[in-house]
Design a protein around this motif. Structure first.
Motif, PDB file in Angstrom:
ATOM      1  N   GLU A   1     -12.092   3.877   8.582  1.00 26.06           N
ATOM      2  CA  GLU A   1     -11.826   2.679   7.774  1.00 26.06           C
ATOM      3  C   GLU A   1     -10.367   2.258   7.935  1.00 26.06           C
ATOM      4  O   GLU A   1      -9.470   3.105   8.034  1.00 26.06           O
TER       5      GLU A   1
ATOM      6  N   ILE B   1      -1.054  -0.743  -4.046  1.00 21.75           N
ATOM      7  CA  ILE B   1      -2.340  -0.057  -4.097  1.00 21.75           C
ATOM      8  C   ILE B   1      -2.188   1.313  -3.458  1.00 21.75           C
ATOM      9  O   ILE B   1      -1.585   1.449  -2.389  1.00 21.75           O
TER      10      ILE B   1
ATOM     11  N   VAL C   1      -3.738   4.643  -1.548  1.00 25.72           N
ATOM     12  CA  VAL C   1      -4.807   4.883  -0.575  1.00 25.72           C
ATOM     13  C   VAL C   1      -4.816   6.359  -0.183  1.00 25.72           C
ATOM     14  O   VAL C   1      -3.757   6.948   0.065  1.00 25.72           O
TER      15      VAL C   1
ATOM     16  N   ILE D   1      -7.022  -0.172   6.706  1.00 18.73           N
ATOM     17  CA  ILE D   1      -6.331  -1.013   5.731  1.00 18.73           C
ATOM     18  C   ILE D   1      -5.333  -1.859   6.496  1.00 18.73           C
ATOM     19  O   ILE D   1      -4.756  -1.411   7.496  1.00 18.73           O
TER      20      ILE D   1
ATOM     21  N   HIS E   1       0.834  -1.197   0.000  1.00 19.83           N
ATOM     22  CA  HIS E   1       0.000   0.000   0.000  1.00 19.83           C
ATOM     23  C   HIS E   1       0.876   1.257   0.000  1.00 19.83           C
ATOM     24  O   HIS E   1       1.912   1.305   0.671  1.00 19.83           O
TER      25      HIS E   1
ATOM     26  N   ASP F   1      -6.499   4.487  -5.493  1.00 16.61           N
ATOM     27  CA  ASP F   1      -7.200   3.245  -5.826  1.00 16.61           C
ATOM     28  C   ASP F   1      -8.260   2.940  -4.785  1.00 16.61           C
ATOM     29  O   ASP F   1      -9.332   2.415  -5.107  1.00 16.61           O
ATOM     30  N   ILE F   2      -7.958   3.260  -3.544  1.00 16.00           N
ATOM     31  CA  ILE F   2      -8.908   3.077  -2.446  1.00 16.00           C
ATOM     32  C   ILE F   2      -9.137   4.434  -1.787  1.00 16.00           C
ATOM     33  O   ILE F   2      -8.190   5.059  -1.300  1.00 16.00           O
ATOM     34  N   SER F   3     -10.378   4.907  -1.792  1.00 13.34           N
ATOM     35  CA  SER F   3     -10.735   6.137  -1.087  1.00 13.34           C
ATOM     36  C   SER F   3     -11.270   5.748   0.291  1.00 13.34           C
ATOM     37  O   SER F   3     -12.333   5.130   0.397  1.00 13.34           O
ATOM     38  N   VAL F   4     -10.537   6.103   1.325  1.00 14.20           N
ATOM     39  CA  VAL F   4     -10.911   5.672   2.670  1.00 14.20           C
ATOM     40  C   VAL F   4     -11.824   6.692   3.336  1.00 14.20           C
ATOM     41  O   VAL F   4     -11.648   7.902   3.190  1.00 14.20           O
TER      42      VAL F   4
END
Length: 307
Positions: A140, A101, A103, A142, A77, A133-136
Motif C-alpha cells: 500500500e 496523520i 502511519v 501513501i 504524514h 491513524d492509517i494501518s498500511v
C-alpha cells in the motif's frame, strides 16, 4: 559468500538536518547505546509538504531539532517503521504540533502468543500506546506533494515492522531490519527468526539501490550486503546446532562459546539471538526442547539429526 562487512563510519551531527539523498534529510537523536549505535535516525521526505519517518524517542532536544529542520514546511504524514521506544513515542507530540496523520503497520504485538509464565524481554522497550491513524498493508502506498512511500512489510525484528520504498528513487527506508553497522536484534517472542529470514529474502528480491536505516549510515550495496547477512545468520544457526551436538543443552553455555570474542555486556542480547535460532530450529523439527522453547530451557538434537 563472506560474512557482512559492517560500516561503523558515521557522524550523527546531533541537532542538525543532513541531506542524504534528493528530497531526503536525516536528523539523528542523541540516544546512543550498544543497541542504537549513535542514536535513532529520523527522516524528512519531500520538499514543500513532507513525511517524517520514525520521529524517535521522547527527547525534547530531538523534537526541537525536527521542528527546526522542518523550517515551516507542512508535515502531512508521520510514518513509523515499528513500535520500539527509540522509534515511535515522539509521534504523539509531533502529531499534536503538526496535525499530521500517523502511519504504520499496526499496534505493537508479540510475534506469537506467550507461553505460560513467559516474559517478553522487550516489553519495556515497546511502545504500546502508538495506534496508527492509517494501518498500511503490504504494497500500500501513501502519497504527498511530490513523493510516494510504499509499505513493504518485514516482520522479524518486530511483528509490526515495515520498511518503506521511496517510489521512483530506488531508496528503501529499512528501519531496524537491515542496518550497515550491525545485525538486527531478533528476540522472541517480540520477534521471530523465521519471519526475519523470510523478510530478508523479500528485500533481496526487490533489488533496491540504497537502504536508509533506523541507526547508522546507509547500506550502499544492499543486495550483496543482505545476502551476506543471510549467510551470517545461517552460520550462526549451524554454530548453535554444533554446540548442541557437542553436548551444550543450555543457551548460556552456547553463548559462552559462540560469542567468546564478544563483549560480555552483550551476552544477554546474544542469548536472545541464540534463542531465536533455537525457536526456529524447534519449529523445523531439527532441535527438541524439554518443554515450550524458552531462554532457560534445555535442548537436544532431534532423532536423525546427526548426533
Amino acid at each position: 559468500m563472506p560474512s557482512p562487512t559492517f560500516d561503523l563510519a558515521f557522524e550523527p551531527h546531533y541537532g542538525r538536518a543532513v541531506d542524504v539523498a534528493p528530497g531526503v534529510q536525516r536528523i539523528t537523536a542523541n540516544n546512543p547505546s550498544p543497541f542504537t549505535f549513535h542514536g535513532t535516525n529520523s527522516y524528512i521526505v519531500g520538499t514543500s509538504s513532507v513525511a517524517v519517518i520514525d520521529p524517535g524517542p521522547e527527547n525534547e532536544a530531538h523534537f526541537e531539532a525536527l521542528i527546526k529542520a522542518l523550517n515551516g514546511r507542512t508535515v502531512t504524514h508521520i510514518v513509523i517503521t515499528h513500535t520500539h521506544r527509540d522509534h515511535s513515542p515522539l509521534a504523539a507530540k509531533l502529531q499534536k504540533e503538526t496535525g499530521a496523520i500517523t502511519v504504520g503497520e499496526g499496534m505493537h504485538r508479540a510475534a506469537r502468543p506467550l507461553y505460560d509464565g513467559e516474559v517478553n524481554p522487550f516489553a519495556e522497550s515497546s511502545d504500546t500506546r502508538f495506534v496508527p491513524d492509517i494501518s498500511v498493508g503490504d504494497g500500500e502506498t501513501i502519497k504527498g506533494d511530490g513523493w510516494a512511500l510504499t509499505a513493504v512489510l518485514t516482520p522479524g525484528h518486530a511483528a509490526n515492522h515495515a520498511t518503506f520504498a521511496f517510489e521512483g528513487t530506488g531508496i528503501l527506508f529499512s528501519g531496524d531490519h537491515v542496518m550497515a553497522w550491525a545485525t538486527s536484534i531478533v528476540a522472541p517472542p517480540d520477534g521471530s527468526m523465521a519471519d526475519y529470514m523470510a523478510s530478508l529474502d523479500k528485500l533481496i528480491a526487490r533489488r533496491d539501490h540504497l537502504l536508509l536505516p533506523g541507526h547508522g549510515g546507509p547500506v550502499k550495496r544492499p543486495v550483496s550486503f543482505m545476502r551476506a547477512l543471510k549467510t551470517h545468520r545461517r552460520m550462526r544457526e549451524r554454530a548453535v546446532v554444533e554446540r548442541i551436538k557437542a553436548g551444550d543443552r543450555l543457551i548460556p553455555d552456547m553463548v559462552k562459546v559462540i560469542y567468546r570474542d564478544t563483549d560480555p555486556r552483550l551476552h544477554g542480547a546474544a542469548a536472545l539471538s541464540v534463542f531465536a535460532h533455537i525457536e526456529d530450529l524447534v519449529e523445523r523439527g531439527i532441535v527438541q526442547a524439554d518443554g515450550p522453547p524458552s531462554l532457560f530451557g534445555a535442548y537436544q538434537l532431534s532423532a536423525g539429526e546427526g548426533r
